[in-house]
Design a protein around this motif. Structure first.
Motif, PDB file in Angstrom:
ATOM      1  N   ILE A 100       0.839  -1.195   0.000  1.00 22.35           N
ATOM      2  CA  ILE A 100       0.000   0.000   0.000  1.00 22.35           C
ATOM      3  C   ILE A 100       0.873   1.244   0.000  1.00 22.35           C
ATOM      4  CG2 ILE A 100      -1.674   1.317   1.372  1.00 22.35           C
ATOM      5  CD1 ILE A 100      -2.768  -1.422   2.274  1.00 22.35           C
ATOM      6  N   VAL A 101       0.501   2.211  -0.852  1.00 24.98           N
ATOM      7  CA  VAL A 101       1.232   3.481  -0.941  1.00 24.98           C
ATOM      8  C   VAL A 101       0.318   4.683  -0.741  1.00 24.98           C
ATOM      9  CG1 VAL A 101       3.076   2.541  -2.384  1.00 24.98           C
ATOM     10  CG2 VAL A 101       1.045   3.540  -3.466  1.00 24.98           C
ATOM     11  N   GLY A 102      -0.980   4.439  -0.530  1.00 24.81           N
ATOM     12  CA  GLY A 102      -1.894   5.551  -0.316  1.00 24.81           C
ATOM     13  C   GLY A 102      -3.321   5.080  -0.188  1.00 24.81           C
ATOM     14  N   GLY A 103      -4.221   6.035   0.014  1.00 22.29           N
ATOM     15  CA  GLY A 103      -5.637   5.734   0.123  1.00 22.29           C
ATOM     16  C   GLY A 103      -6.021   5.312   1.525  1.00 22.29           C
ATOM     17  N   SER A 104      -7.261   4.909   1.664  1.00 20.78           N
ATOM     18  CA  SER A 104      -7.766   4.425   2.949  1.00 20.78           C
ATOM     19  C   SER A 104      -8.789   3.322   2.690  1.00 20.78           C
ATOM     20  CB  SER A 104      -8.401   5.561   3.750  1.00 20.78           C
ATOM     21  OG  SER A 104      -9.485   6.120   3.045  1.00 20.78           O
ATOM     22  N   LEU A 105      -8.925   2.440   3.662  1.00 19.32           N
ATOM     23  CA  LEU A 105      -9.812   1.290   3.534  1.00 19.32           C
ATOM     24  C   LEU A 105     -11.236   1.756   3.259  1.00 19.32           C
ATOM     25  CD1 LEU A 105      -9.803  -1.822   3.764  1.00 19.32           C
ATOM     26  CD2 LEU A 105     -10.476  -1.534   6.133  1.00 19.32           C
ATOM     27  N   THR A 106     -11.774   1.329   2.116  1.00 19.56           N
ATOM     28  CA  THR A 106     -13.100   1.740   1.681  1.00 19.56           C
ATOM     29  C   THR A 106     -13.799   0.551   1.040  1.00 19.56           C
ATOM     30  OG1 THR A 106     -12.227   3.940   1.174  1.00 19.56           O
ATOM     31  CG2 THR A 106     -14.368   3.381   0.240  1.00 19.56           C
ATOM     32  N   VAL A 107     -15.050   0.317   1.431  1.00 17.06           N
ATOM     33  CA  VAL A 107     -15.834  -0.751   0.832  1.00 17.06           C
ATOM     34  C   VAL A 107     -16.334  -0.283  -0.526  1.00 17.06           C
ATOM     35  CG1 VAL A 107     -17.890  -2.194   1.063  1.00 17.06           C
ATOM     36  CG2 VAL A 107     -16.511  -1.650   3.080  1.00 17.06           C
ATOM     37  N   GLU A 108     -16.172  -1.126  -1.532  1.00 15.05           N
ATOM     38  CA  GLU A 108     -16.610  -0.820  -2.897  1.00 15.05           C
ATOM     39  C   GLU A 108     -18.115  -0.574  -2.925  1.00 15.05           C
ATOM     40  OE1 GLU A 108     -15.916  -2.752  -7.298  1.00 15.05           O
ATOM     41  OE2 GLU A 108     -16.162  -4.121  -5.626  1.00 15.05           O
ATOM     42  N   GLN A 109     -18.526   0.433  -3.657  1.00 10.45           N
ATOM     43  CA  GLN A 109     -19.947   0.742  -3.835  1.00 10.45           C
ATOM     44  C   GLN A 109     -20.402   0.243  -5.204  1.00 10.45           C
ATOM     45  OE1 GLN A 109     -21.801   2.181  -1.302  1.00 10.45           O
ATOM     46  NE2 GLN A 109     -19.892   1.844  -0.188  1.00 10.45           N
ATOM     47  N   ASP A 110     -21.525  -0.472  -5.222  1.00  9.62           N
ATOM     48  CA  ASP A 110     -22.123  -0.944  -6.475  1.00  9.62           C
ATOM     49  C   ASP A 110     -21.165  -1.797  -7.301  1.00  9.62           C
ATOM     50  OD1 ASP A 110     -24.493   0.484  -5.914  1.00  9.62           O
ATOM     51  OD2 ASP A 110     -23.582   2.312  -6.706  1.00  9.62           O
ATOM     52  N   GLY A 111     -20.378  -2.610  -6.636  1.00  6.56           N
ATOM     53  CA  GLY A 111     -19.437  -3.466  -7.341  1.00  6.56           C
ATOM     54  C   GLY A 111     -19.649  -4.927  -6.993  1.00  6.56           C
ATOM     55  N   SER A 112     -18.626  -5.708  -7.220  1.00  5.15           N
ATOM     56  CA  SER A 112     -18.717  -7.153  -7.011  1.00  5.15           C
ATOM     57  C   SER A 112     -18.445  -7.569  -5.570  1.00  5.15           C
ATOM     58  CB  SER A 112     -17.732  -7.865  -7.942  1.00  5.15           C
ATOM     59  OG  SER A 112     -16.415  -7.424  -7.669  1.00  5.15           O
ATOM     60  N   THR A 113     -17.994  -6.639  -4.735  1.00  9.87           N
ATOM     61  CA  THR A 113     -17.709  -6.975  -3.345  1.00  9.87           C
ATOM     62  C   THR A 113     -18.578  -6.142  -2.409  1.00  9.87           C
ATOM     63  OG1 THR A 113     -15.875  -5.389  -3.227  1.00  9.87           O
ATOM     64  CG2 THR A 113     -15.330  -7.641  -3.871  1.00  9.87           C
ATOM     65  N   ASP A 114     -18.835  -6.689  -1.211  1.00  8.47           N
ATOM     66  CA  ASP A 114     -19.684  -6.003  -0.254  1.00  8.47           C
ATOM     67  C   ASP A 114     -18.980  -5.689   1.071  1.00  8.47           C
ATOM     68  OD1 ASP A 114     -19.543  -8.504   0.929  1.00  8.47           O
ATOM     69  OD2 ASP A 114     -21.682  -8.949   0.706  1.00  8.47           O
ATOM     70  N   ASP A 115     -17.699  -6.019   1.158  1.00  6.30           N
ATOM     71  CA  ASP A 115     -16.926  -5.732   2.360  1.00  6.30           C
ATOM     72  C   ASP A 115     -15.451  -5.885   2.022  1.00  6.30           C
ATOM     73  OD1 ASP A 115     -16.344  -5.089   4.991  1.00  6.30           O
ATOM     74  OD2 ASP A 115     -17.074  -6.971   5.845  1.00  6.30           O
ATOM     75  N   VAL A 116     -14.602  -5.357   2.874  1.00  5.20           N
ATOM     76  CA  VAL A 116     -13.163  -5.539   2.750  1.00  5.20           C
ATOM     77  C   VAL A 116     -12.582  -5.409   4.156  1.00  5.20           C
ATOM     78  CG1 VAL A 116     -12.708  -3.094   2.232  1.00  5.20           C
ATOM     79  CG2 VAL A 116     -11.056  -4.849   1.525  1.00  5.20           C
ATOM     80  N   ALA A 117     -11.608  -6.266   4.478  1.00  2.00           N
ATOM     81  CA  ALA A 117     -11.056  -6.234   5.828  1.00  2.00           C
ATOM     82  C   ALA A 117      -9.668  -6.864   5.855  1.00  2.00           C
ATOM     83  CB  ALA A 117     -11.978  -6.996   6.790  1.00  2.00           C
ATOM     84  N   TRP A 118      -8.927  -6.491   6.883  1.00  2.00           N
ATOM     85  CA  TRP A 118      -7.645  -7.116   7.176  1.00  2.00           C
ATOM     86  C   TRP A 118      -7.906  -8.332   8.055  1.00  2.00           C
ATOM     87  CZ3 TRP A 118      -3.232  -5.743   4.890  1.00  2.00           C
ATOM     88  CH2 TRP A 118      -3.140  -4.474   4.307  1.00  2.00           C
ATOM     89  N   HIS A 119      -7.261  -9.452   7.727  1.00  2.00           N
ATOM     90  CA  HIS A 119      -7.433 -10.691   8.483  1.00  2.00           C
ATOM     91  C   HIS A 119      -6.072 -11.220   8.919  1.00  2.00           C
ATOM     92  CE1 HIS A 119     -11.672 -11.184   7.393  1.00  2.00           C
ATOM     93  NE2 HIS A 119     -11.308 -10.670   6.235  1.00  2.00           N
ATOM     94  N   PRO A 120      -5.929 -11.603  10.202  1.00  2.40           N
ATOM     95  CA  PRO A 120      -4.676 -12.227  10.629  1.00  2.40           C
ATOM     96  C   PRO A 120      -4.420 -13.490   9.809  1.00  2.40           C
ATOM     97  CG  PRO A 120      -6.066 -11.707  12.515  1.00  2.40           C
ATOM     98  CD  PRO A 120      -6.897 -11.492  11.283  1.00  2.40           C
TER      99      PRO A 120
END
Length: 160
Positions: A100-120
């Motif tokens: 990662i070089v920038g941005g912030s964790l954001t859930v995609e809107q109106d796309g193929s995914t409904d969540d995003v998260a960091w997992h151990p």
């Protein structure tokens, strides 16, 4: 047979892996950030674009981890009606390591995914996930889940 060429990124930081979540009427699970390559698009550009779309992060690629091939029968494809006349899918999946070089964790809107998260990493075996997660983490040399038992395990389902 339907051919789909896609590019994905393995992003690991502080012992955690970044995974988007897809959901369909029939199945859902955690996957790698990535997706289909647009006509004329370089695979590296596709991986960077898909990570941004699905996670909100800007990334730089740190190298090619490998190329994976899978054939999925129509009944395992996601995004098609049960009665649709669909051919099997041959997926060619190009997997990169990224940071990662920038941005912030954001859930995609109106796309193929409904969540995003960091997992151990140690918890990945217990997540419902697509098998590409297992293959890519093995390519990256960080986790081999091929002999793991327990948890919901991986499925070979892929978006259509």
């Amino acid at each position: 047979m339907y051919l789909r060429v896609a590019a994905y990124a393995v992003i690991i930081s502080d012992g955690q892996v970044l995974l988007p979540h897809w959901s369909d009427r029939r199945r859902s699970g955690w996957t790698l950030p990535g997706g289909g390559i647009d006509p004329g698009e370089h695979p590296e550009d596709a991986a960077v674009r898909e990570v941004r779309e699905e996670t909100g992060y800007g990334v730089e690629l740190d190298g090619l981890l490998g190329v994976d091939s899978i054939v999925v029968p129509p009944e395992h494809l996601i995004g098609f009606d049960d009665d649709a006349d669909v051919d099997p899918l041959h997926g060619i999946r190009i997997v990169y390591r990224a940071r990662i070089v920038g941005g912030s964790l954001t859930v995609e809107q109106d796309g193929s995914t409904d969540d995003v998260a960091w997992h151990p990493l140690e918890g990945v075996a217990h997540l419902p996930r697509v098998e590409l997660v297992d293959r890519a983490l093995a390519m990256a040399g960080v986790l081999d889940l091929s002999a793991q038992d327990g948890g919901p395990g991986a499925t070979d389902a892929v978006p259509g």
